[in-house]
Structures are given as C-alpha cells and as structure tokens.
Design a protein around this motif. Structure first.
Motif, PDB file in Angstrom:
ATOM      1  N   ARG A  27       3.847 -20.062  -5.301  1.00 47.07           N
ATOM      2  CA  ARG A  27       4.439 -18.893  -5.953  1.00 47.07           C
ATOM      3  C   ARG A  27       5.889 -18.659  -5.529  1.00 47.07           C
ATOM      4  NH1 ARG A  27       0.831 -14.927  -7.884  1.00 47.07           N
ATOM      5  NH2 ARG A  27       2.723 -13.801  -8.449  1.00 47.07           N
ATOM      6  N   LEU A  28       6.314 -19.321  -4.449  1.00 47.13           N
ATOM      7  CA  LEU A  28       7.693 -19.133  -4.003  1.00 47.13           C
ATOM      8  C   LEU A  28       8.689 -19.789  -4.956  1.00 47.13           C
ATOM      9  CD1 LEU A  28       7.327 -19.707  -0.149  1.00 47.13           C
ATOM     10  CD2 LEU A  28       7.499 -17.526  -1.367  1.00 47.13           C
ATOM     11  N   GLY A 148       8.336 -12.945  -1.505  1.00 47.12           N
ATOM     12  CA  GLY A 148       7.773 -13.296  -0.208  1.00 47.12           C
ATOM     13  C   GLY A 148       6.324 -12.862  -0.051  1.00 47.12           C
ATOM     14  N   LEU A 149       5.583 -13.572   0.804  1.00 47.00           N
ATOM     15  CA  LEU A 149       4.144 -13.393   0.971  1.00 47.00           C
ATOM     16  C   LEU A 149       3.841 -12.843   2.357  1.00 47.00           C
ATOM     17  CD1 LEU A 149       3.206 -17.014  -0.201  1.00 47.00           C
ATOM     18  CD2 LEU A 149       3.645 -15.025  -1.669  1.00 47.00           C
ATOM     19  N   SER A 150       2.792 -12.013   2.441  1.00 43.54           N
ATOM     20  CA  SER A 150       2.472 -11.411   3.729  1.00 43.54           C
ATOM     21  C   SER A 150       0.971 -11.149   3.844  1.00 43.54           C
ATOM     22  CB  SER A 150       3.263 -10.106   3.899  1.00 43.54           C
ATOM     23  OG  SER A 150       3.178  -9.626   5.216  1.00 43.54           O
ATOM     24  N   PRO A 151       0.193 -12.133   4.324  1.00 38.49           N
ATOM     25  CA  PRO A 151      -1.239 -11.928   4.522  1.00 38.49           C
ATOM     26  C   PRO A 151      -1.544 -11.408   5.938  1.00 38.49           C
ATOM     27  CG  PRO A 151      -0.730 -14.248   4.777  1.00 38.49           C
ATOM     28  CD  PRO A 151       0.580 -13.556   4.484  1.00 38.49           C
ATOM     29  N   HIS A 152      -2.538 -10.520   6.020  1.00 35.98           N
ATOM     30  CA  HIS A 152      -2.917  -9.914   7.300  1.00 35.98           C
ATOM     31  C   HIS A 152      -4.431  -9.813   7.376  1.00 35.98           C
ATOM     32  CE1 HIS A 152       1.300  -8.610   7.891  1.00 35.98           C
ATOM     33  NE2 HIS A 152       1.274  -8.428   6.587  1.00 35.98           N
ATOM     34  N   VAL A 153      -4.997 -10.241   8.499  1.00 35.56           N
ATOM     35  CA  VAL A 153      -6.430 -10.123   8.733  1.00 35.56           C
ATOM     36  C   VAL A 153      -6.642  -9.091   9.837  1.00 35.56           C
ATOM     37  CG1 VAL A 153      -8.522 -11.309   9.484  1.00 35.56           C
ATOM     38  CG2 VAL A 153      -6.874 -12.497   8.031  1.00 35.56           C
ATOM     39  N   PHE A 154      -7.447  -8.072   9.550  1.00 31.88           N
ATOM     40  CA  PHE A 154      -7.691  -6.997  10.518  1.00 31.88           C
ATOM     41  C   PHE A 154      -8.792  -6.097   9.973  1.00 31.88           C
ATOM     42  CE2 PHE A 154      -4.898  -5.367   7.357  1.00 31.88           C
ATOM     43  CZ  PHE A 154      -5.111  -3.997   7.283  1.00 31.88           C
ATOM     44  N   PRO A 155      -9.418  -5.276  10.821  1.00 26.79           N
ATOM     45  CA  PRO A 155     -10.466  -4.371  10.337  1.00 26.79           C
ATOM     46  C   PRO A 155      -9.914  -3.032   9.882  1.00 26.79           C
ATOM     47  CG  PRO A 155     -10.419  -4.355  12.723  1.00 26.79           C
ATOM     48  CD  PRO A 155      -9.356  -5.338  12.288  1.00 26.79           C
TER      49      PRO A 155
END
Length: 297
Positions: A27-28, A148-155
């Motif tokens: 996608r960039l 720009g892309l920004s993935p985050h893993v968290f509860p």
C-alpha cells in the motif's frame, strides 16, 4: 518462487506483526524504495532484531532502515534494558549503526523523527502502558508519511484476565485502596504472581498488594474500544481492528506446528468484526492505523 528461510519468532505476536507489515507494505506504493520503520517501545530489541532479519528477506526489492524507541521514564522496563538492546541488536545485525538508530525519550518529549519521515511505526504490548494516548497518537500522525502504516498489539480494557498480575478484572478498579484489597484477596485465593514474588524477593503479601496496586494505578492505562477510536479520530488516523483474529490463528498454527504465515488475506469486515466482539474480552487485539485521507472537496 522459493520461500526464504527465516528465523523462528520468540513470540507469536512477533510473527503476527511481521505478517501484518508484510501484507500492507504494497500500500505504500512503488515510489517508496527505502522503508523507514520504528518499533515504539522496543524494550531489549527482540522484535526489532526479528523484523530486521525477516522483512528484507521477504521483500528483496525494498531497502529498510530500522529504528527503535523507548520511554526512559515509563517505569516498566528493568534497569539496564537499553544497553542490553544495543548489545543484542549489534550482535544480531552488526551492519546497522544501532548507536544512531535507537532513541530514548521521556513520555512527554516530541519523538526524534522529522515530520512525515516514517513509513511504519509499530508496537507490541505497549499502548496499555502509555500515560498520554493523545500525545502518542498525535506524534504518530506527525512522524508518519502520507499512507504510513501503524499496527499495534495490546489489550483493551474489555478483557477479563489481566495478564500482568494474572488476576480477573483488576484493571477495572480505579480506587487505590480497593485495588490493593482486591489484589490481596486474589493472592490469598492462589491467583496472581504473589507466590513467585515471595520466593524470589521474600516479599510480604501486604507489600506485594500495595506495590502492585501502585503498578496498576500508575503504570497501566487501559482504554475501551470507544475511547480508543475517539482518540484515533481526533488524531486524524484511520483505525480498525480487522487483523485481530489473525494473531489467534497464528497462535493455533504455532501450537499445531503448521507453517508460519508471512502474508495475510484481505480482512473481512463483518466476520472479523464479529470475532473482535468476543476476542477483545480474551486477550490482546490488533489496532491498525493508517495516515491516509483521500477526500477532496
């Protein structure tokens, strides 16, 4: 095409974030030849080392510049973690000048990147510890390039079993004395980490309950789904949770010793939304942010 041989991840979330980034890099656009990537909350560098080993191998047509950033005043990391990160990354990838690629900031500082300079900003189990989410998201928007892309893993706050103290719903309590009493009660019932702390540090239950009530009060900051989406909208970032089910499939594949996935199918909004409704109560979710707005009057 022969699939490259890649190192195994230490955690399933590392493999998951690799797959999310690898899926969305297209996608960039073709104009991006060198991808600037930063791991926010890089800790001792394990995820950053894994991504630096895998992303160039999976994308031979792209160059990558890897950065790591940590918050010096978070109180979450053990003493000396930043020096260990530099040592670990230098050993794993000596070709990279990590002295200038690792950044230590305070929780209120502007991030050490120019406006629009990063293509990927990610984090793993960080956002539940962020003191000021408005600042975090505003800086995310500022440093990301368009698209720009920004993935985050968290509860999120919705989950039942709080995974730092290993107690149910302790993160729902706001008053300090109630948190303390609840931690003490759960510990007496055999839940949580008190027994391990008593063995390791000869810690009394009274001290453990008070110390970890402070941890919950000052070092965690859980958000509900609605609160998070409102903050993302205010920061002008696209936000969705479509990749949340994928980390659970990745965990099952790892348990069943299936081949790891480095590329995900396109999200299915309705089905993924139904799964998200339940999975947000189980463990971590995946927030995917994108700096993109194509509306033109």
């Amino acid at each position: 095409m022969t699939r490259p041989t890649l190192p195994p991840p230490v955690k399933v979330t590392e493999l998951h974030l690799l797959a999310v980034i690898n899926t969305r890099l297209k996608r960039l656009g073709p104009a991006v030849k060198t991808v600037q990537l930063c791991d926010m909350g890089c800790g001792e560098g394990g995820l950053l080392a894994y991504l630096a080993s895998c992303l160039p191998a999976l994308n031979p047509g792209l160059e990558f510049e890897f950065h790591g950033m940590e918050v010096a005043d978070s109180g979450v990391q053990a003493a000396g973690f930043f020096a260990r990160a530099l040592e670990k990354l230098s050993a794993a990838h000596p070709e990279v000048d990590w002295e200038n690629r690792l950044h230590l900031v305070t929780s209120r500082d502007p991030w050490p990147f120019a406006d629009g300079s990063l293509h990927v900003l990610l984090s793993n189990q960080v956002l539940e510890h962020v003191a000021d989410h408005r600042h975090f998201l505003a800086e995310t928007y500022r440093v990301l390039a368009d698209g720009g892309l920004s993935p985050h893993v968290f509860p999120l706050k919705h989950y039942f079993w709080e995974t730092h103290l290993h107690m149910p719903l302790v993160h729902w309590i706001r008053q300090h004395h109630l948190i303390r009493r609840y931690i003490e009660l759960c510990s007496r019932l055999g839940m949580g980490t008190f027994r391990a702390h008593r063995r390791a540090y000869s810690m009394t239950l009274d001290h453990y309950a008070e110390e970890h009530a402070d941890y919950m009060s000052f070092l965690t900051n859980y958000l509900s789904k609605r609160e998070l989406l409102d903050l993302c909208k205010a920061a002008r970032l696209r936000a969705d949770f479509s990749y949340t089910p994928h980390v659970y499939w990745a965990r099952l594949r790892m348990i069943w010793r299936g081949r790891p996935l480095y590329f995900y199918r396109e999200p299915r909004p309705i089905w993924d939304g139904i799964l998200f409704f339940f999975l947000k109560r189980v463990s971590s979710i995946t927030l995917f942010l994108e700096k993109r707005n194509i509306y033109a009057r």
